[in-house]
Design an enzyme around this catalytic site. Structure first.
Site, PDB file in Angstrom:
ATOM      1  CG  ASP A   1      -2.127  -0.886   1.076  1.00 24.81           C
ATOM      2  OD1 ASP A   1      -2.867  -0.689   0.095  1.00 24.81           O
ATOM      3  OD2 ASP A   1      -2.342  -1.773   1.924  1.00 24.81           O
TER       4      ASP A   1
ATOM      5  CD  GLU B   1      -4.781  11.557   2.478  1.00 23.24           C
ATOM      6  OE1 GLU B   1      -5.147  12.718   2.345  1.00 23.24           O
ATOM      7  OE2 GLU B   1      -5.496  10.580   2.179  1.00 23.24           O
ATOM      8  CG  ASP B   2      -3.458   6.422   4.547  1.00 24.89           C
ATOM      9  OD1 ASP B   2      -4.285   7.281   4.892  1.00 24.89           O
ATOM     10  OD2 ASP B   2      -3.662   5.596   3.640  1.00 24.89           O
TER      11      ASP B   2
ATOM     12  NE  ARG C   1      -0.854   1.733   4.151  1.00 23.80           N
ATOM     13  CZ  ARG C   1      -1.410   2.811   3.636  1.00 23.80           C
ATOM     14  NH1 ARG C   1      -2.694   3.009   3.751  1.00 23.80           N
ATOM     15  NH2 ARG C   1      -0.667   3.721   3.009  1.00 23.80           N
TER      16      ARG C   1
ATOM     17  NE  ARG D   1      -6.962   0.340   8.039  1.00 23.85           N
ATOM     18  CZ  ARG D   1      -6.541   0.373   6.785  1.00 23.85           C
ATOM     19  NH1 ARG D   1      -5.722   1.320   6.389  1.00 23.85           N
ATOM     20  NH2 ARG D   1      -6.922  -0.541   5.917  1.00 23.85           N
TER      21      ARG D   1
ATOM     22  CG  HIS E   1      -8.859   6.702   5.676  1.00 20.79           C
ATOM     23  ND1 HIS E   1      -8.170   6.253   4.574  1.00 20.79           N
ATOM     24  CD2 HIS E   1      -8.249   6.157   6.759  1.00 20.79           C
ATOM     25  CE1 HIS E   1      -7.174   5.478   4.976  1.00 20.79           C
ATOM     26  NE2 HIS E   1      -7.191   5.395   6.294  1.00 20.79           N
TER      27      HIS E   1
ATOM     28  CB  CYS F   1      -4.800   8.226  -0.398  1.00 17.75           C
ATOM     29  SG  CYS F   1      -5.242   7.336  -1.848  1.00 17.75           S
TER      30      CYS F   1
HETATM   31  C1  CIR Z   1      -5.467   0.655   2.902  1.00 16.44           C
HETATM   32  O1  CIR Z   1      -6.436  -0.034   3.181  1.00 16.44           O
HETATM   33  O2  CIR Z   1      -4.750   1.133   3.770  1.00 16.44           O
HETATM   34  C2  CIR Z   1      -5.161   0.910   1.443  1.00 16.44           C
HETATM   35  N1  CIR Z   1      -5.509  -0.237   0.669  1.00 16.44           N
HETATM   36  C3  CIR Z   1      -5.893   2.135   0.924  1.00 16.44           C
HETATM   37  C4  CIR Z   1      -5.481   3.394   1.628  1.00 16.44           C
HETATM   38  C5  CIR Z   1      -6.124   4.614   1.056  1.00 16.44           C
HETATM   39  N2  CIR Z   1      -5.704   5.745   1.778  1.00 16.44           N
HETATM   40  C6  CIR Z   1      -6.340   6.906   1.779  1.00 16.44           C
HETATM   41  O3  CIR Z   1      -7.383   7.039   1.163  1.00 16.44           O
HETATM   42  N3  CIR Z   1      -5.837   7.875   2.494  1.00 16.44           N
END
Ligand code: CIR
Length: 253
Positions: A59, A64-65, A84, A129, A156, A239
């Site tokens: 991922d 962004e995360d 992650r 999360r 999110h 993201c």
């Molecule tokens: C996840 O589940 O963490 C990733 N497959 C997708 C993350 C998307 N992140 C975001 O929209 N900020």
């Protein structure tokens, strides 16, 4: 302004999925779509930084995360999905060139996709999360007003609400209670996954997949992108980048 991005991992088909059923992701197409997204950012005058992918982190393109970048500092997150957590170091190394860094520490978990900064206020999605401990740490680290918003049915907070102009937010009210945003003009989505838009100055970057909601944004300067393959990994337009105001004097390249 800089946009920090990260390449698509060849292992993206092993991504985390919470609300979608697995569907094969065409990696070559995902890379091509991501490249067009980066070119669009560059065409808007941003310096685009690309961090190489890490195949151990399927991922990692969803950068962004991993951080929340404010004008004065960058907060390195502790992502909610254990798979992650190893994504943050490479991002921290880059952000450290531009901003002082601080970190979210256990027991807090925080995904950047849950953080919506609206002027001086920080809204934080309470999701699968992101937890209350992250809200408390963000308050201490930033000294700002931090407001928790319960999120249900989507990944999110920014799956459910994003800013599209000086005074308007795009929202899916099935996934959040919009009461904390009552002072804003609210534009309701017409398609469920359509609330994630990326505002850069007065331009809105928006997925081409949601024509009925797009029609409601016709008064804005919207540039569409095809994010179809990354959407299968539950990613949207916010993201895939971290926006950084570069006051450091360092070159972006
Ligand atoms: C996840 O589940 O963490 C990733 N497959 C997708 C993350 C998307 N992140 C975001 O929209 N900020």
């Amino acid at each position: 302004m800089l946009a920090v991005t990260r390449d698509v991992a060849p292992s993206i088909n092993s991504c985390e999925l919470t609300h979608l059923e697995p569907e094969p992701i065409d990696v070559e197409r995902a890379v091509a779509q991501h490249e067009k997204y980066r070119r669009l950012l560059a065409s808007l005058g941003l310096d685009v930084i690309s961090i190489p992918a890490d195949a151990r982190h399927p991922d990692c393109v969803f950068i962004e995360d991993t951080a929340v970048v404010l004008d004065e500092l960058a907060i390195i997150t502790r992502p909610g999905a254990a798979s992650r957590r190893g994504e943050t170091d490479a991002v921290a190394n880059v952000l450290a060139k531009f901003h002082p860094l601080v970190r979210i520490e256990p027991p807090a978990t925080l995904d950047g996709g849950d953080v919506l900064v609206l002027d001086d206020r920080i809204y934080v999605g309470l999701s699968q999360r992101t937890n209350e401990a992250a809200i408390a740490q963000l308050r201490t680290l930033t000294g700002r007003e931090v407001i928790g918003v319960p999120v249900r049915g989507c990944l999110h907070l920014k799956s459910a609400i994003t800013r599209v102009s000086r005074d308007a937010l795009l929202v899916n009210r099935d996934w959040i209670d919009a009461a904390p945003f009552r002072d804003w003009t609210l534009i309701d989505v017409e398609e469920p996954f359509a609330a994630n838009a990326l505002r850069i100055g007065e331009v809105v970057i928006y997925p081409s997949a949601f024509p009925r909601t797009l029609a409601k944004l016709a008064h804005l300067d919207v540039r569409t992108v095809d994010m179809g393959e990354l959407a299968r990994a539950e990613g949207g337009v916010t993201c895939c980048s971290l926006l950084v105001y570069n006051n450091s004097g360092h070159s972006a390249k």
